[in-house]
Design an enzyme around this catalytic site. Structure first.
Site, PDB file in Angstrom:
ATOM      1  N   GLU A 109      -3.894   1.477  -7.431  1.00 61.70           N
ATOM      2  CA  GLU A 109      -4.341   2.644  -6.651  1.00 61.70           C
ATOM      3  C   GLU A 109      -3.443   3.841  -6.951  1.00 61.70           C
ATOM      4  O   GLU A 109      -2.367   3.978  -6.359  1.00 61.70           O
ATOM      5  CB  GLU A 109      -4.235   2.348  -5.150  1.00 61.70           C
ATOM      6  N   HIS A 157       0.856  -1.190   0.000  1.00 61.13           N
ATOM      7  CA  HIS A 157       0.000   0.000   0.000  1.00 61.13           C
ATOM      8  C   HIS A 157       0.895   1.244   0.000  1.00 61.13           C
ATOM      9  O   HIS A 157       1.954   1.251   0.623  1.00 61.13           O
ATOM     10  CB  HIS A 157      -0.919   0.007   1.225  1.00 61.13           C
TER      11      HIS A 157
HETATM   12  P1  PGA Z   1      -9.763   5.707  -0.254  1.00 60.41           P
HETATM   13  O1  PGA Z   1      -8.540   4.734   0.102  1.00 60.41           O
HETATM   14  O2  PGA Z   1     -10.879   4.862  -0.770  1.00 60.41           O
HETATM   15  O3  PGA Z   1     -10.097   6.390   1.037  1.00 60.41           O
HETATM   16  O4  PGA Z   1      -9.273   6.664  -1.301  1.00 60.41           O
HETATM   17  C1  PGA Z   1      -8.186   3.652  -0.709  1.00 60.41           C
HETATM   18  C2  PGA Z   1      -6.988   2.930  -0.147  1.00 60.41           C
HETATM   19  O5  PGA Z   1      -6.058   3.590   0.343  1.00 60.41           O
HETATM   20  O6  PGA Z   1      -6.923   1.689  -0.161  1.00 60.41           O
END
Ligand code: PGA
Length: 246
Positions: A165, A96
């Protein structure tokens, strides 16, 4: 199969289990329930109790991270894949952007994936470019590197899920343009196919909510979602699933 993963980050106390109860009772009654899986990654402190209550049901419990060693060591505050498995985690996030920012290198991430798989945890491997990389048109180069430096053909693709992401989208309310996102997901699947013979599921994460899910659902190449902020609110999380299948 689609995936809806709720990443709670630094959120939750024992009584927050009511959120899982609500999600579970929605799932039990949902006519689409066989089309998707729900995974929640609470903080380490809640994994054991949540897993005891839910792993036999349809909400699976995972960790948000793991340490890059197998079992036990003298690293203060570290929690290994072996320890996570022993309290009932079925999955772990790895890579992450929060943890990359804290110093997780490709080499460390590779060890994390290796030891997680060795302990029978499925891995949700997170990748994504930052704002500057995007601005300089480096997105695909960055993703390519993040994937190829960590994943290799020895890893079993059935044990891996990849979550794209974009860092600039996490927690900001900003989301990628539809065409761009579709292209990026297809590109990621191409890279993964080269390494793992067949692409594992590729999810999208970054400011997903119960409204914009209607845009994301039009991109059929996306196999599910990693949801941060909106996963702490049971109504919003359930509405994401509802609106996805509407
Ligand atoms: P968010 O976070 O949906 O609050 O943008 C996603 C994540 O960090 O996995």
């Amino acid at each position: 199969m689609r995936y809806f993963i709720g990443n709670w980050k630094m959120f939750g106390v024992p009584k927050s289990i009511y959120i899982l109860n609500k999600i579970n009772s929605f799932h039990t009654r949902d006519k689409n329930r066989n089309k998707y899986r729900v995974i929640i990654t609470p903080p380490y402190t809640l994994i054991e109790t949540f897993a005891k209550n839910f792993n036999s049901k349809k909400v699976l419990i995972g960790a948000q991270n793991c340490y890059q060693k197998n079992q036990f060591s003298s690293d203060t505050s570290a929690i290994s894949p072996f320890m996570l498995k022993s309290v009932g985690a079925k999955f772990t996030l790895v890579g992450h952007s929060d943890n990359r920012a804290e110093g997780d290198t490709n080499e460390i991430l590779k060890s994390k994936v290796t030891f997680a798989l060795k302990n029978n945890l499925k891995v949700v491997f997170c990748i994504g470019e930052n704002k500057k990389e995007k601005k300089n048109n480096k997105t695909l180069v960055v993703l390519n590197k993040q994937i190829s430096k960590v994943l290799n053909k020895k890893f079993h693709r059935n044990k891996i899920i990849v979550a794209y992401e974009p860092i600039w989208s996490i927690g900001t309310g900003k989301i990628p343009k539809k065409n761009e996102l579709k292209k990026t997901i297809i590109h990621i699947k191409k890279i993964l196919k080269k390494i793992l013979k067949k692409s594992p599921p590729v999810l999208y994460g970054g400011s997903v909510d119960n409204n914009n899910i209607r845009e994301f659902k039009e991109i059929k190449e996306i196999d599910g979602f990693l949801i941060g902020g909106a996963s702490k609110n049971p109504k919003k999380f359930i509405d994401i699933i509802r609106n996805y299948y509407r």
